[in-house]
Design a protein around this motif. Structure first.
Motif, short mmCIF file in Angstrom:
data_model
loop_
_atom_site.label_atom_id
_atom_site.label_comp_id
_atom_site.label_asym_id
_atom_site.label_seq_id
_atom_site.Cartn_x
_atom_site.Cartn_y
_atom_site.Cartn_z
N LEU A 96 81.71 -35.79 -10.88
CA LEU A 96 82.40 -34.56 -11.26
C LEU A 96 83.59 -34.36 -10.33
N ILE A 97 84.79 -34.42 -10.91
CA ILE A 97 86.02 -34.21 -10.15
C ILE A 97 86.59 -32.86 -10.58
N VAL A 98 86.69 -31.96 -9.62
CA VAL A 98 87.21 -30.63 -9.91
C VAL A 98 88.73 -30.64 -9.87
N ASP A 99 89.33 -29.52 -10.25
CA ASP A 99 90.78 -29.39 -10.20
C ASP A 99 91.26 -29.51 -8.76
N GLY A 100 92.51 -29.93 -8.59
CA GLY A 100 93.10 -30.00 -7.26
C GLY A 100 92.69 -31.22 -6.45
N ILE A 101 92.18 -32.24 -7.12
CA ILE A 101 91.79 -33.48 -6.45
C ILE A 101 92.57 -34.63 -7.08
N VAL B 117 88.87 -43.45 -6.29
CA VAL B 117 89.36 -42.98 -5.00
C VAL B 117 89.79 -41.53 -5.20
N VAL B 118 89.17 -40.62 -4.45
CA VAL B 118 89.52 -39.20 -4.54
C VAL B 118 90.17 -38.78 -3.22
N LYS B 119 91.20 -37.94 -3.35
CA LYS B 119 91.96 -37.48 -2.19
C LYS B 119 92.19 -35.98 -2.32
N ASP B 120 92.14 -35.29 -1.18
CA ASP B 120 92.41 -33.85 -1.19
C ASP B 120 93.65 -33.48 -0.38
N GLY B 121 94.43 -34.49 0.03
CA GLY B 121 95.63 -34.25 0.83
C GLY B 121 95.40 -34.49 2.31
N LYS B 122 94.15 -34.44 2.75
CA LYS B 122 93.80 -34.70 4.14
C LYS B 122 92.80 -35.84 4.26
N ASN B 123 91.86 -35.88 3.35
CA ASN B 123 90.78 -36.87 3.39
C ASN B 123 90.74 -37.63 2.08
N GLN B 124 90.11 -38.79 2.14
CA GLN B 124 89.89 -39.55 0.92
C GLN B 124 88.54 -40.23 1.00
N MET C 3 97.17 -23.34 -6.79
CA MET C 3 96.04 -24.25 -6.93
C MET C 3 94.99 -23.90 -5.89
N LYS C 4 93.73 -23.97 -6.30
CA LYS C 4 92.63 -23.71 -5.38
C LYS C 4 92.62 -24.75 -4.28
N LYS C 5 92.08 -24.41 -3.15
CA LYS C 5 92.02 -25.32 -2.01
C LYS C 5 90.74 -26.16 -2.08
N THR C 6 90.62 -26.91 -3.13
CA THR C 6 89.46 -27.79 -3.27
C THR C 6 89.61 -28.99 -2.34
N THR C 7 88.47 -29.55 -1.93
CA THR C 7 88.45 -30.72 -1.06
C THR C 7 87.57 -31.79 -1.69
N ILE C 8 87.55 -32.95 -1.07
CA ILE C 8 86.71 -34.02 -1.61
C ILE C 8 85.23 -33.66 -1.51
N ASP C 9 84.89 -32.65 -0.68
CA ASP C 9 83.50 -32.18 -0.64
C ASP C 9 83.09 -31.50 -1.94
N ASN C 10 84.08 -31.08 -2.74
CA ASN C 10 83.79 -30.46 -4.04
C ASN C 10 83.57 -31.48 -5.13
N VAL C 11 83.81 -32.76 -4.83
CA VAL C 11 83.57 -33.85 -5.78
C VAL C 11 82.11 -34.26 -5.63
N THR C 12 81.36 -34.24 -6.73
CA THR C 12 79.91 -34.49 -6.64
C THR C 12 79.43 -35.47 -7.71
N LEU D 171 100.73 -33.20 -2.72
CA LEU D 171 100.61 -32.77 -1.31
C LEU D 171 101.24 -31.40 -1.11
N LYS D 172 102.37 -31.14 -1.76
CA LYS D 172 103.01 -29.83 -1.67
C LYS D 172 102.11 -28.74 -2.25
N SER D 173 101.40 -29.06 -3.33
CA SER D 173 100.52 -28.07 -3.98
C SER D 173 99.33 -27.71 -3.12
N LYS D 174 99.00 -28.56 -2.17
CA LYS D 174 97.83 -28.31 -1.31
C LYS D 174 98.16 -27.49 -0.08
N GLN D 175 99.46 -27.18 0.12
CA GLN D 175 99.87 -26.40 1.31
C GLN D 175 99.68 -24.92 1.09
#
Length: 138
Positions: free
Chosen positions: A95-100, A75-82, A1-10, A134-138
């Motif tokens: 727009l919610i990308v994959d991995g969120i 509520v969007v979460k990337d494993g570290k931030n929400q 899975m790509k390392k997308t973050t909540i910054d990729n949610v727009t 959470l495991k997929s985000k490691q």
């Protein structure tokens, strides 16, 4: 899975045509508005105010969420931030990308959530357990 973050949610502005005769407005979601080709469109309605929807992440699918009527929180979460985003305007889409991870709650009376997805339904594309997410985000 790509390392997308909540910054990729727009938030995406959906083109709005204002009728000069005051007969109501028109919004248009065409593929030029989206960074993907729409493959699946569905909507949620009659969601009780104390209910929650979502509670999953996608491996490949991107989704645009629009509050066609009423309001709800996403509520969007990337494993570290929400982050919590309130949707309440039919000319704004989230727009919610994959991995969120996403959770939808706080639905107002009469709320309708439109979802425009980049993929057709596939259970294999879902991560439904937060610990697995959470495991997929490691």
């Amino acid at each position: 899975m790509k390392k997308t973050t909540i910054d990729n949610v727009t938030i995406i502005d959906i083109p709005k045509i204002i009728d000069a005769k005051r007969r109501g407005n028109l919004c248009v979601i065409e593929n030029e508005v989206l960074p993907y080709k729409a493959e699946r469109i569905y909507y949620l309605f009659d969601v009780p105010s104390d209910a929650s929807r979502g509670g999953h992440s996608h491996i490949n699918c991107h989704e645009l969420l629009v509050a066609l009527s009423g309001s709800f929180d996403v509520v969007v979460k990337d494993g570290k931030n929400q982050k919590t985003i309130t949707l309440n305007k039919p000319d704004k889409g989230l727009l919610i990308v994959d991995g969120i991870w996403r959770e939808l709650d706080n639905f107002s009376s009469g709320a309708v959530c439109l979802v425009v997805a980049s993929e057709t339904y596939s259970e294999a594309d879902y991560i439904r357990e937060y610990t697995e997410f959470l495991k997929s985000k490691q």
